[in-house]
Motif scaffolding. Structure first.
Motif, PDB file in Angstrom:
ATOM      1  N   LYS A  83     -78.143  22.691 -36.132  1.00 51.17           N
ATOM      2  CA  LYS A  83     -77.074  21.747 -36.471  1.00 51.17           C
ATOM      3  C   LYS A  83     -75.920  21.865 -35.483  1.00 51.17           C
ATOM      4  O   LYS A  83     -75.394  20.857 -35.007  1.00 51.17           O
ATOM      5  CB  LYS A  83     -76.558  21.997 -37.893  1.00 51.17           C
ATOM      6  CG  LYS A  83     -77.472  21.523 -38.987  1.00 51.17           C
ATOM      7  CD  LYS A  83     -76.890  21.848 -40.359  1.00 51.17           C
ATOM      8  CE  LYS A  83     -77.862  21.504 -41.470  1.00 51.17           C
ATOM      9  NZ  LYS A  83     -77.329  21.907 -42.795  1.00 51.17           N
ATOM     10  N   CYS A  84     -75.539  23.109 -35.176  1.00 49.55           N
ATOM     11  CA  CYS A  84     -74.450  23.330 -34.211  1.00 49.55           C
ATOM     12  C   CYS A  84     -74.818  22.772 -32.842  1.00 49.55           C
ATOM     13  O   CYS A  84     -73.977  22.128 -32.190  1.00 49.55           O
ATOM     14  CB  CYS A  84     -74.128  24.822 -34.104  1.00 49.55           C
ATOM     15  SG  CYS A  84     -73.258  25.489 -35.530  1.00 49.55           S
ATOM     16  N   ALA A  85     -76.044  23.016 -32.428  1.00 51.33           N
ATOM     17  CA  ALA A  85     -76.479  22.519 -31.115  1.00 51.33           C
ATOM     18  C   ALA A  85     -76.458  20.996 -31.090  1.00 51.33           C
ATOM     19  O   ALA A  85     -76.037  20.387 -30.091  1.00 51.33           O
ATOM     20  CB  ALA A  85     -77.887  23.040 -30.798  1.00 51.33           C
ATOM     21  N   ARG A  86     -76.883  20.367 -32.187  1.00 56.75           N
ATOM     22  CA  ARG A  86     -76.866  18.901 -32.244  1.00 56.75           C
ATOM     23  C   ARG A  86     -75.432  18.370 -32.204  1.00 56.75           C
ATOM     24  O   ARG A  86     -75.154  17.372 -31.544  1.00 56.75           O
ATOM     25  CB  ARG A  86     -77.582  18.409 -33.500  1.00 56.75           C
ATOM     26  CG  ARG A  86     -79.084  18.529 -33.383  1.00 56.75           C
ATOM     27  CD  ARG A  86     -79.797  17.995 -34.594  1.00 56.75           C
ATOM     28  NE  ARG A  86     -81.244  18.047 -34.418  1.00 56.75           N
ATOM     29  CZ  ARG A  86     -82.091  18.125 -35.405  1.00 56.75           C
ATOM     30  NH1 ARG A  86     -81.670  18.144 -36.652  1.00 56.75           N
ATOM     31  NH2 ARG A  86     -83.395  18.174 -35.165  1.00 56.75           N
ATOM     32  N   GLN A  87     -74.520  19.045 -32.930  1.00 54.66           N
ATOM     33  CA  GLN A  87     -73.114  18.627 -32.916  1.00 54.66           C
ATOM     34  C   GLN A  87     -72.525  18.797 -31.516  1.00 54.66           C
ATOM     35  O   GLN A  87     -71.805  17.922 -31.036  1.00 54.66           O
ATOM     36  CB  GLN A  87     -72.305  19.424 -33.945  1.00 54.66           C
ATOM     37  CG  GLN A  87     -72.601  19.037 -35.373  1.00 54.66           C
ATOM     38  CD  GLN A  87     -71.889  19.934 -36.375  1.00 54.66           C
ATOM     39  OE1 GLN A  87     -71.375  20.986 -36.036  1.00 54.66           O
ATOM     40  NE2 GLN A  87     -71.869  19.498 -37.628  1.00 54.66           N
ATOM     41  N   GLU A  88     -72.830  19.926 -30.878  1.00 53.55           N
ATOM     42  CA  GLU A  88     -72.353  20.150 -29.514  1.00 53.55           C
ATOM     43  C   GLU A  88     -72.907  19.090 -28.569  1.00 53.55           C
ATOM     44  O   GLU A  88     -72.207  18.618 -27.676  1.00 53.55           O
ATOM     45  CB  GLU A  88     -72.737  21.554 -29.044  1.00 53.55           C
ATOM     46  CG  GLU A  88     -71.945  22.651 -29.724  1.00 53.55           C
ATOM     47  CD  GLU A  88     -72.436  24.049 -29.369  1.00 53.55           C
ATOM     48  OE1 GLU A  88     -73.402  24.180 -28.591  1.00 53.55           O
ATOM     49  OE2 GLU A  88     -71.847  25.012 -29.883  1.00 53.55           O
ATOM     50  N   GLN A  89     -74.169  18.703 -28.771  1.00 50.57           N
ATOM     51  CA  GLN A  89     -74.774  17.661 -27.937  1.00 50.57           C
ATOM     52  C   GLN A  89     -74.050  16.338 -28.144  1.00 50.57           C
ATOM     53  O   GLN A  89     -73.776  15.613 -27.187  1.00 50.57           O
ATOM     54  CB  GLN A  89     -76.265  17.516 -28.261  1.00 50.57           C
ATOM     55  CG  GLN A  89     -76.989  16.496 -27.409  1.00 50.57           C
ATOM     56  CD  GLN A  89     -77.038  16.893 -25.944  1.00 50.57           C
ATOM     57  OE1 GLN A  89     -77.301  18.042 -25.627  1.00 50.57           O
ATOM     58  NE2 GLN A  89     -76.776  15.963 -25.056  1.00 50.57           N
ATOM     59  N   LYS A  90     -73.725  16.011 -29.414  1.00 48.44           N
ATOM     60  CA  LYS A  90     -72.999  14.766 -29.693  1.00 48.44           C
ATOM     61  C   LYS A  90     -71.626  14.788 -29.027  1.00 48.44           C
ATOM     62  O   LYS A  90     -71.198  13.792 -28.447  1.00 48.44           O
ATOM     63  CB  LYS A  90     -72.836  14.564 -31.207  1.00 48.44           C
ATOM     64  CG  LYS A  90     -74.085  14.115 -31.905  1.00 48.44           C
ATOM     65  CD  LYS A  90     -73.839  13.916 -33.395  1.00 48.44           C
ATOM     66  CE  LYS A  90     -75.105  13.489 -34.117  1.00 48.44           C
ATOM     67  NZ  LYS A  90     -74.874  13.309 -35.563  1.00 48.44           N
ATOM     68  N   ILE A  91     -70.949  15.936 -29.124  1.00 48.92           N
ATOM     69  CA  ILE A  91     -69.629  16.062 -28.494  1.00 48.92           C
ATOM     70  C   ILE A  91     -69.756  15.908 -26.988  1.00 48.92           C
ATOM     71  O   ILE A  91     -68.954  15.200 -26.354  1.00 48.92           O
ATOM     72  CB  ILE A  91     -68.982  17.414 -28.869  1.00 48.92           C
ATOM     73  CG1 ILE A  91     -68.611  17.417 -30.358  1.00 48.92           C
ATOM     74  CG2 ILE A  91     -67.763  17.699 -28.007  1.00 48.92           C
ATOM     75  CD1 ILE A  91     -68.222  18.784 -30.888  1.00 48.92           C
ATOM     76  N   ALA A  92     -70.758  16.556 -26.406  1.00 51.85           N
ATOM     77  CA  ALA A  92     -70.974  16.460 -24.962  1.00 51.85           C
ATOM     78  C   ALA A  92     -71.294  15.022 -24.553  1.00 51.85           C
ATOM     79  O   ALA A  92     -70.768  14.515 -23.542  1.00 51.85           O
ATOM     80  CB  ALA A  92     -72.103  17.399 -24.528  1.00 51.85           C
ATOM     81  N   ASP A  93     -72.144  14.339 -25.337  1.00 52.08           N
ATOM     82  CA  ASP A  93     -72.473  12.947 -25.037  1.00 52.08           C
ATOM     83  C   ASP A  93     -71.229  12.066 -25.109  1.00 52.08           C
ATOM     84  O   ASP A  93     -71.025  11.200 -24.248  1.00 52.08           O
ATOM     85  CB  ASP A  93     -73.534  12.418 -26.011  1.00 52.08           C
ATOM     86  CG  ASP A  93     -74.907  13.039 -25.777  1.00 52.08           C
ATOM     87  OD1 ASP A  93     -75.118  13.647 -24.704  1.00 52.08           O
ATOM     88  OD2 ASP A  93     -75.765  12.924 -26.674  1.00 52.08           O
TER      89      ASP A  93
END
Length: 149
Positions: A83-93
């Motif tokens: 979940k954290c990795a997905r959130q970080e990916q969304k933030i990065a995107d």
């Protein structure tokens, strides 16, 4: 164990028995007591063996429960990390999109500024030429006057 309860010696009265019959009965009672003792020992031995097997199975069960709890905790940890990795990916995107938009906006501004600068240079160049031509005409007129006088 051979148990035959239809023995005629057992069903006769004690006063009708001879010494030989009494000895046979005593021998038979000792034999039955011996068989009973052996059966008790076997039962105790089997019960002990079953208790040990049960204890081993309980230990295995407890270990499986512990392993299951550990696996569930590890799964929860992995799910949280995902979940954290997905959130970080969304933030990065989102950051990448914002940077791309900013770069595009700056590019548009640079193009607009360049076009304005080129127009301004062209206008000033035309103004300078016009002023230069006016000055040259004025200078030529002054020279003509000076040569006429």
């Amino acid at each position: 164990m051979n148990r035959d309860y239809s023995d005629p010696l057992i069903s006769t009265a004690a006063s009708d028995l001879s010494n030989d019959d009494i000895l046979k009965l005593k021998k038979r009672v000792r034999h039955l007591e011996s068989e009973l003792s052996v059966a008790k020992e076997e039962a105790y031995s089997k019960e002990e063996m079953l208790q040990n097997l049960l204890k081993d199975e309980v230990q295995k069960c407890l270990k499986f429960r512990t392993d299951l709890e550990v696996a569930k905790r590890e799964q929860t940890t992995a799910e949280n990390e995902l979940k954290c990795a997905r959130q970080e990916q969304k933030i990065a995107d989102a950051s990448i999109k914002q940077v791309q938009k900013s770069a595009h906006d700056l590019s548009v501004m640079a193009v607009t500024d360049r076009e304005w600068l080129e127009e301004e240079m062209s206008r000033r160049s035309a103004l300078t030429k016009a002023t230069q031509q006016k000055c040259e005409l004025e200078l030529a007129r002054m020279r003509r006057r000076a040569t006429l006088t």
